[in-house]
Design a protein around this motif. Structure first.
Motif, PDB file in Angstrom:
ATOM      1  N   MET A  30       0.848  -1.188   0.000  1.00 14.42           N
ATOM      2  CA  MET A  30       0.000   0.000   0.000  1.00 14.42           C
ATOM      3  C   MET A  30       0.884   1.238   0.000  1.00 14.42           C
ATOM      4  O   MET A  30       1.744   1.392   0.876  1.00 14.42           O
ATOM      5  N   ARG A  31       0.695   2.099  -0.971  1.00 17.71           N
ATOM      6  CA  ARG A  31       1.424   3.370  -0.998  1.00 17.71           C
ATOM      7  C   ARG A  31       0.602   4.397  -0.235  1.00 17.71           C
ATOM      8  O   ARG A  31      -0.547   4.682  -0.595  1.00 17.71           O
ATOM      9  N   VAL A  32       1.187   4.956   0.818  1.00 21.75           N
ATOM     10  CA  VAL A  32       0.490   5.905   1.687  1.00 21.75           C
ATOM     11  C   VAL A  32       0.836   7.339   1.316  1.00 21.75           C
ATOM     12  O   VAL A  32      -0.028   8.223   1.315  1.00 21.75           O
ATOM     13  N   VAL A  33       2.116   7.590   1.036  1.00 23.38           N
ATOM     14  CA  VAL A  33       2.590   8.919   0.660  1.00 23.38           C
ATOM     15  C   VAL A  33       3.249   8.802  -0.708  1.00 23.38           C
ATOM     16  O   VAL A  33       4.023   7.875  -0.952  1.00 23.38           O
ATOM     17  N   PRO A  51      -7.844  14.345   4.499  1.00 26.26           N
ATOM     18  CA  PRO A  51      -8.779  13.327   4.973  1.00 26.26           C
ATOM     19  C   PRO A  51      -8.138  12.380   5.989  1.00 26.26           C
ATOM     20  O   PRO A  51      -6.918  12.173   5.987  1.00 26.26           O
ATOM     21  N   SER A  52      -8.963  11.785   6.828  1.00 25.77           N
ATOM     22  CA  SER A  52      -8.477  10.793   7.781  1.00 25.77           C
ATOM     23  C   SER A  52      -7.816   9.636   7.036  1.00 25.77           C
ATOM     24  O   SER A  52      -8.333   9.162   6.021  1.00 25.77           O
ATOM     25  N   GLY A  53      -6.669   9.190   7.553  1.00 26.61           N
ATOM     26  CA  GLY A  53      -5.989   8.043   6.975  1.00 26.61           C
ATOM     27  C   GLY A  53      -5.221   8.323   5.700  1.00 26.61           C
ATOM     28  O   GLY A  53      -4.771   7.390   5.038  1.00 26.61           O
ATOM     29  N   CYS A  54      -5.035   9.615   5.369  1.00 30.83           N
ATOM     30  CA  CYS A  54      -4.384   9.914   4.092  1.00 30.83           C
ATOM     31  C   CYS A  54      -2.859   9.871   4.169  1.00 30.83           C
ATOM     32  O   CYS A  54      -2.181   9.890   3.146  1.00 30.83           O
ATOM     33  N   GLY A  55      -2.286   9.848   5.373  1.00 32.78           N
ATOM     34  CA  GLY A  55      -0.831   9.793   5.485  1.00 32.78           C
ATOM     35  C   GLY A  55      -0.200  10.980   6.187  1.00 32.78           C
ATOM     36  O   GLY A  55       1.022  11.104   6.237  1.00 32.78           O
ATOM     37  N   ARG A 223      -5.516   9.244   0.000  1.00 34.70           N
ATOM     38  CA  ARG A 223      -4.408   8.301  -0.140  1.00 34.70           C
ATOM     39  C   ARG A 223      -4.345   7.703  -1.549  1.00 34.70           C
ATOM     40  O   ARG A 223      -5.393   7.385  -2.121  1.00 34.70           O
ATOM     41  N   PRO A 224      -3.139   7.543  -2.107  1.00 31.63           N
ATOM     42  CA  PRO A 224      -1.839   7.918  -1.550  1.00 31.63           C
ATOM     43  C   PRO A 224      -1.675   9.433  -1.571  1.00 31.63           C
ATOM     44  O   PRO A 224      -1.937  10.079  -2.587  1.00 31.63           O
ATOM     45  N   THR A 225      -1.275   9.979  -0.452  1.00 33.70           N
ATOM     46  CA  THR A 225      -1.351  11.420  -0.283  1.00 33.70           C
ATOM     47  C   THR A 225      -0.307  12.148  -1.117  1.00 33.70           C
ATOM     48  O   THR A 225       0.853  11.756  -1.192  1.00 33.70           O
ATOM     49  N   ARG A 226      -0.782  13.197  -1.752  1.00 33.86           N
ATOM     50  CA  ARG A 226       0.049  14.147  -2.486  1.00 33.86           C
ATOM     51  C   ARG A 226      -0.356  15.543  -2.026  1.00 33.86           C
ATOM     52  O   ARG A 226      -1.390  15.714  -1.394  1.00 33.86           O
ATOM     53  N   ILE A 227       0.417  16.525  -2.367  1.00 34.80           N
ATOM     54  CA  ILE A 227       0.051  17.886  -2.001  1.00 34.80           C
ATOM     55  C   ILE A 227      -1.030  18.387  -2.948  1.00 34.80           C
ATOM     56  O   ILE A 227      -0.824  18.438  -4.160  1.00 34.80           O
ATOM     57  N   ARG A 228      -2.175  18.729  -2.371  1.00 36.60           N
ATOM     58  CA  ARG A 228      -3.254  19.314  -3.177  1.00 36.60           C
ATOM     59  C   ARG A 228      -2.992  20.806  -3.387  1.00 36.60           C
ATOM     60  O   ARG A 228      -3.136  21.335  -4.482  1.00 36.60           O
ATOM     61  N   GLU A 229      -2.629  21.495  -2.309  1.00 32.98           N
ATOM     62  CA  GLU A 229      -2.335  22.929  -2.409  1.00 32.98           C
ATOM     63  C   GLU A 229      -1.622  23.370  -1.137  1.00 32.98           C
ATOM     64  O   GLU A 229      -1.895  22.846  -0.057  1.00 32.98           O
ATOM     65  N   ILE A 230      -0.712  24.323  -1.267  1.00 27.94           N
ATOM     66  CA  ILE A 230      -0.100  24.963  -0.101  1.00 27.94           C
ATOM     67  C   ILE A 230      -0.660  26.374  -0.014  1.00 27.94           C
ATOM     68  O   ILE A 230      -0.541  27.162  -0.952  1.00 27.94           O
ATOM     69  N   VAL A 231      -1.304  26.673   1.114  1.00 28.79           N
ATOM     70  CA  VAL A 231      -2.024  27.927   1.294  1.00 28.79           C
ATOM     71  C   VAL A 231      -1.253  28.818   2.259  1.00 28.79           C
ATOM     72  O   VAL A 231      -0.967  28.419   3.396  1.00 28.79           O
ATOM     73  N   ASP A 232      -0.908  30.011   1.822  1.00 27.88           N
ATOM     74  CA  ASP A 232      -0.296  30.996   2.714  1.00 27.88           C
ATOM     75  C   ASP A 232      -1.376  31.664   3.539  1.00 27.88           C
ATOM     76  O   ASP A 232      -2.393  32.134   2.998  1.00 27.88           O
TER      77      ASP A 232
END
Length: 281
Positions: A30-33, A51-55, A223-232
């Motif tokens: 299972m790929r988590v990240v 989300p819960s369990g995303c890594g 999951r597998p978690t990736r960056i959706r967005e980085i918010v300043d």
């Protein structure tokens, strides 16, 4: 603590470089990240939400030295994480205090270990300082079971700070508290950080908590978690309760909440087209 209005970027303290994590399961790997890269700068407060369990916790555990990435690197000050160390204080939702030790002895415990040991007189001074700072001085000889949930979490925060870590890693530390106590703990944390300064990574499911506390928010995918967005987060420190009522706060909350809800929906589709995902924050 870093202000959102700081003139020049601070040096990078924590760096995720193309990090992936896989775990073996009875049904296969299972790929988590999945290929995550971002940085946390000196004295910056970064909240990670998704989300819960995303890594999210897996990523924090890599920084803590509890988990090693399958691919990529996590660097502390430019060097790979060697394992757990006294430079990182870790706080979990489950308070993390010893029920057989008094408040005073809980705070002192880390200062008796080889990595953080200090002379008796200095240890007493440090313990007294954090009991005062956390409003626990009158409960110095009390057992944790006699304290409220909020007081036990103040004790856990005092323990984490007493060993003077450079990094504070927090995994849903206020999640079990009622709304009023949670708000008070958030304000206490901001007060302590303003006085002491730390580089902070917070895992949370609360959009409001992330906006109120952090200078940047890393929104993770299902999951597998990736960056959706980085918010300043555009609000300078110090922050106050009235911030929650501002129109900009509400606009930012709507934006981040929508991102997270989309990932909850994606997670639900992964499970089953007919299964609803967990409640969004």
């Amino acid at each position: 603590m870093t202000s959102a209005a700081a003139a020049a970027p601070a040096r990078t303290r924590i760096a995720f470089e193309h990090v992936s994590v896989e775990f073996a399961t009875p049904h296969g790997t299972m790929r988590v990240v999945d290929d995550v890269s971002y940085e946390i700068r000196d004295r910056e407060f970064v909240a990670v939400i998704g989300p819960s369990g995303c890594g999210k916790t897996t990523m924090m555990n890599i920084v803590a030295g509890f988990v090693k990435p399958t691919a990529g690197h996590v660097l502390l000050d430019g060097r790979p994480v060697p394992g757990p160390g006294p430079d990182r204080g870790v706080m979990f939702q489950e308070y993390g205090v010893f029920p057989w030790l008094s408040v005073r002895d809980n705070i002192a415990f880390g200062l008796t270990l080889r990595a953080n040991r200090v002379p008796d007189a200095e240890r007493r001074q440090i313990v007294e300082r954090y009991m005062r700072l956390m409003g626990l001085a009158e409960f110095a000889d009390a057992w944790p079971k006699t304290l409220s949930g909020g007081m036990r979490q103040r004790l856990a925060l005092a323990r984490a700070y007493a060993v003077r870590p450079e990094f504070l890693l927090m995994d849903e530390p206020f999640g079990a508290l009622d709304a009023q106590t949670r708000g008070a703990m958030q304000n206490l944390l901001l007060d302590v950080l303003a006085a002491e300064g730390k580089t902070v990574m917070l895992i949370t499911h609360s959009v409001e908590e992330a906006i109120y506390l952090a200078s940047r928010i890393v929104v993770m995918s299902a999951r597998p978690t990736r960056i959706r967005e980085i918010v300043d987060v555009p609000f300078p420190y110090p922050r106050h309760e009235a911030l929650h009522e501002s129109s900009l706060f509400n606009e930012l909350r709507s934006h981040v909440r929508e991102l997270v809800m989309l990932e909850y929906a994606a997670q639900a589709r992964q499970t089953s087209p007919s299964t609803k995902g967990g409640d969004p924050p």
